[in-house]
Design an enzyme around this catalytic site. Structure first.
Site, PDB file in Angstrom:
ATOM      1  N   TYR A  99      -2.970  -1.995   3.836  1.00  0.00           N
ATOM      2  CA  TYR A  99      -3.084  -2.908   2.804  1.00  0.00           C
ATOM      3  C   TYR A  99      -3.538  -4.400   3.227  1.00  0.00           C
ATOM      4  CZ  TYR A  99      -1.369   0.913   0.075  1.00  0.00           C
ATOM      5  OH  TYR A  99      -1.256   2.022  -0.650  1.00  0.00           O
ATOM      6  N   ASN A 122      -6.659   2.319  -9.218  1.00  0.00           N
ATOM      7  CA  ASN A 122      -7.792   2.607  -9.080  1.00  0.00           C
ATOM      8  C   ASN A 122      -8.191   3.827 -10.103  1.00  0.00           C
ATOM      9  OD1 ASN A 122     -10.202   4.061  -8.115  1.00  0.00           O
ATOM     10  ND2 ASN A 122      -9.584   4.753  -6.340  1.00  0.00           N
ATOM     11  N   CYS A 130      -9.111   5.100  -2.265  1.00  0.00           N
ATOM     12  CA  CYS A 130      -7.795   4.725  -1.993  1.00  0.00           C
ATOM     13  C   CYS A 130      -6.792   5.450  -1.364  1.00  0.00           C
ATOM     14  CB  CYS A 130      -7.325   4.337  -3.413  1.00  0.00           C
ATOM     15  SG  CYS A 130      -6.958   5.741  -4.542  1.00  0.00           S
ATOM     16  N   HIS A 131      -7.027   6.703  -1.022  1.00  0.00           N
ATOM     17  CA  HIS A 131      -5.883   7.422  -0.274  1.00  0.00           C
ATOM     18  C   HIS A 131      -6.108   7.042   1.198  1.00  0.00           C
ATOM     19  CE1 HIS A 131     -10.003   9.787   0.001  1.00  0.00           C
ATOM     20  NE2 HIS A 131      -9.626   9.955   1.105  1.00  0.00           N
ATOM     21  N   GLU A 157      -9.747  15.221   5.902  1.00  0.00           N
ATOM     22  CA  GLU A 157     -10.773  14.144   6.335  1.00  0.00           C
ATOM     23  C   GLU A 157     -10.894  13.964   7.983  1.00  0.00           C
ATOM     24  OE1 GLU A 157     -11.304  10.479   4.188  1.00  0.00           O
ATOM     25  OE2 GLU A 157     -11.760  11.471   2.351  1.00  0.00           O
TER      26      GLU A 157
END
Length: 169
Positions: A99, A122, A130-131, A157
């Site tokens: 962040y 979001n 946002c993950h 991912e």
């Protein structure tokens, strides 16, 4: 505030997803594992066929064939939220930032909490990734879809973006 013109449901490897489109076909909201109350809160017709492009791109993502999404988006939020959500779309697939790092990138060095709040609101999870934002110590922190879902998305991912091992592993 733009109202949803139609919505639909899409099955994914991460659970069912509800999506809402505006009258132009732009994505307003994407929600994992919606409850009946969440579906009922948006009084618009169900039209799964209208979500064909969203479903196609999600299927390509799940197959490992897509790392970014290319569809019209129309998330509703303040100018600051819009700025944060645009920055989220710049975080590469399989990468994470904190962040604080995201706040610095937005020229808001003391804004980690504000960035976190915008991240939490979001409305287009996954497509606006946002993950990919973690706590300063690398820990998983809040996710509207729950921390298990955030962990699953990141693991998915990371497994697909890691360079091959020295011996082809």
């Amino acid at each position: 505030m733009t109202t949803a013109a139609r919505h639909g449901l899409i099955d994914t490897r991460f659970g069912p997803v509800a999506a809402w489109l505006d009258a132009r076909g732009a994505l307003l909201r994407l929600l994992f594992n919606p409850t009946p109350e969440q579906l009922a809160a948006h009084a618009c017709p169900r039209d799964d066929a209208a979500l064909a492009e969203v479903a196609r791109q999600l299927a390509e993502y799940q197959a490992g064939d897509r790392q970014t999404f290319d569809m019209p988006l129309a998330p509703q939020g303040t100018p600051f939220q819009q700025k944060v959500w645009a920055a989220l779309r710049e975080i590469p697939y399989g990468r994470t930032v904190s962040y604080g790092e995201l706040a610095l990138a937005l020229d808001c060095p003391d804004g980690a909490r504000a960035v976190g709040r915008a991240n939490a609101t979001n409305p287009i999870a996954l497509i606006v990734p946002c993950h990919r934002v973690l706590g300063a110590d690398g820990s998983l922190t809040g996710y509207a879809g729950g921390l298990p879902l955030k962990a699953a998305l990141l693991r998915f991912e990371l497994e697909r973006s890691a360079p091959p091992g020295l011996f082809g592993g």
